[in-house]
Write a protein that holds these residues in place. Structure first.
Motif, PDB file in Angstrom:
ATOM      1  N   HIS A 108       0.999  -1.061   0.139  1.00 54.95           N
ATOM      2  CA  HIS A 108      -0.141   0.086  -0.169  1.00 54.95           C
ATOM      3  C   HIS A 108       0.762   1.284  -0.113  1.00 54.95           C
ATOM      4  O   HIS A 108       0.661   2.078  -0.827  1.00 54.95           O
ATOM      5  N   VAL A 109       1.894   1.305   0.823  1.00 54.08           N
ATOM      6  CA  VAL A 109       2.865   2.410   0.981  1.00 54.08           C
ATOM      7  C   VAL A 109       3.521   2.711  -0.410  1.00 54.08           C
ATOM      8  O   VAL A 109       3.512   3.839  -0.901  1.00 54.08           O
ATOM      9  N   ALA A 110       3.757   1.500  -1.295  1.00 52.80           N
ATOM     10  CA  ALA A 110       4.357   1.560  -2.462  1.00 52.80           C
ATOM     11  C   ALA A 110       3.563   2.099  -3.316  1.00 52.80           C
ATOM     12  O   ALA A 110       4.149   2.972  -4.290  1.00 52.80           O
ATOM     13  N   VAL A 111       2.494   1.850  -3.625  1.00 53.76           N
ATOM     14  CA  VAL A 111       1.380   2.243  -4.423  1.00 53.76           C
ATOM     15  C   VAL A 111       0.973   3.891  -4.249  1.00 53.76           C
ATOM     16  O   VAL A 111       0.848   4.560  -5.085  1.00 53.76           O
ATOM     17  N   GLU A 112       1.080   4.080  -2.964  1.00 57.46           N
ATOM     18  CA  GLU A 112       0.579   5.561  -2.564  1.00 57.46           C
ATOM     19  C   GLU A 112       1.701   6.411  -2.856  1.00 57.46           C
ATOM     20  O   GLU A 112       1.624   7.584  -3.401  1.00 57.46           O
ATOM     21  N   LEU A 113       3.176   6.045  -2.591  1.00 56.52           N
ATOM     22  CA  LEU A 113       4.013   6.672  -2.993  1.00 56.52           C
ATOM     23  C   LEU A 113       4.349   6.962  -4.358  1.00 56.52           C
ATOM     24  O   LEU A 113       4.465   7.989  -4.732  1.00 56.52           O
ATOM     25  N   THR A 114       4.104   6.170  -5.237  1.00 55.68           N
ATOM     26  CA  THR A 114       4.199   6.136  -6.666  1.00 55.68           C
ATOM     27  C   THR A 114       3.115   6.939  -7.213  1.00 55.68           C
ATOM     28  O   THR A 114       3.302   7.623  -8.125  1.00 55.68           O
ATOM     29  N   ARG A 115       2.065   6.855  -6.586  1.00 53.55           N
ATOM     30  CA  ARG A 115       0.741   7.518  -7.262  1.00 53.55           C
ATOM     31  C   ARG A 115       0.893   9.146  -6.676  1.00 53.55           C
ATOM     32  O   ARG A 115       0.779   9.846  -7.615  1.00 53.55           O
ATOM     33  N   LEU A 156       4.672  11.112   3.152  1.00 54.46           N
ATOM     34  CA  LEU A 156       3.364  10.442   2.645  1.00 54.46           C
ATOM     35  C   LEU A 156       2.531  10.658   3.676  1.00 54.46           C
ATOM     36  O   LEU A 156       1.343  10.717   3.387  1.00 54.46           O
ATOM     37  N   GLU A 157       2.979  10.187   4.841  1.00 58.91           N
ATOM     38  CA  GLU A 157       2.020  10.197   6.193  1.00 58.91           C
ATOM     39  C   GLU A 157       1.601  11.637   6.336  1.00 58.91           C
ATOM     40  O   GLU A 157       0.420  11.911   6.505  1.00 58.91           O
TER      41      GLU A 157
END
Length: 247
Positions: free
Chosen positions: A80-87, A110-111
């Motif tokens: 989830h962190v990877a997806v959100e960081l990339t997006r 991100l947070e």
């Protein structure tokens, strides 16, 4: 040797950045394959909102967990962190891949920008990335929080409300017959609770008591929260007294 340690830290960040991109790409490809399977007669919006899309995403997450040999919850969080960081934060991901910042610092950004509107996000990201390399994660968190507050006070309020809603108590085994108990609470509440535990522990320590203050606090926590009126330590039994009022 110190220089070597620094080089290795940057190399670790670069590999983690590559893994972040790979995880995000794996999930995206899985969703693309799902979209490709859409029958021509099915409305695209209906297809996107279908339960099958959720199944496709969950399957992609589960396959990563299986590949890494991790518990689903642990792996799901990382994906989830990877997806959100990339997006949301592509520049931060690029900084990790270049070894300029660690993945931990990217997660901090991100947070702290989670509730920030998309049109404001790029500016905040660029600003904090300019100084992130020289900051500890804690200082970076404070700097990012200030930057968000200057642009959107509502984002700070929304983050706080979301954090309060996610307050929790968790327990997990740590071996040797021991378990860890973790409470995530609003700061004033946590401070008040700790003050009572600490005061109770200090009051309970008597001459000859060989417990450390941490052990006494652990015993006090049990005394204050357990339903039994006594707390056994070896062959000794101590009656529970009323907790003192913190000053």
């Amino acid at each position: 040797m110190l220089a070597r340690i620094g080089v290795l830290e940057r190399q670790i960040a670069m590999v983690q950045g590559e893994q972040v991109l790979a995880m995000a790409e794996w999930v995206a490809d899985s969703l693309d394959r799902h979209e490709a399977e859409r029958p021509a007669w099915v409305d695209p919006q209906t297809w996107e909102q279908s339960q099958e899309l959720d199944f496709a995403e969950r399957s992609a997450y589960a396959e990563v967990a299986l590949e890494l040999g991790l518990a689903d919850r642990t792996s799901d969080h990382r994906v989830h962190v990877a997806v959100e960081l990339t997006r949301r934060l592509p520049a931060s991901v690029a900084a990790v891949c270049a070894g300029r910042i660690t993945l931990a610092k990217a997660r901090v950004i991100l947070e702290e920008t989670a509730e920030l509107d998309a049109e404001l996000l790029e500016g905040v990201e660029a600003g904090v990335l300019g100084k992130a390399e020289g900051l500890t994660p804690a200082n970076l968190r404070r700097a990012t929080r200030r930057a968000v507050a200057r642009l959107d006070a509502n984002a700070v309020a929304k983050r706080r409300a979301k954090a309060i809603a996610q307050r929790s108590v968790k327990m997990w085994e740590i071996g040797d017959g021991m378990s860890a108990l973790e409470a995530t609470l609003p700061t004033p509440v946590a401070q008040a609770a700790f003050a009572v535990i600490d005061a109770t522990a200090h009051q309970a320590i008597t001459p000859g008591d060989e417990r450390s203050i941490d052990a006494a606090r652990a015993d006090a926590l049990v005394d204050l929260s357990a339903s039994r009126p006594t707390w056994h330590r070896g062959s000794a039994t101590r009656s529970r007294s009323s907790p003192p009022t913190p000053t």
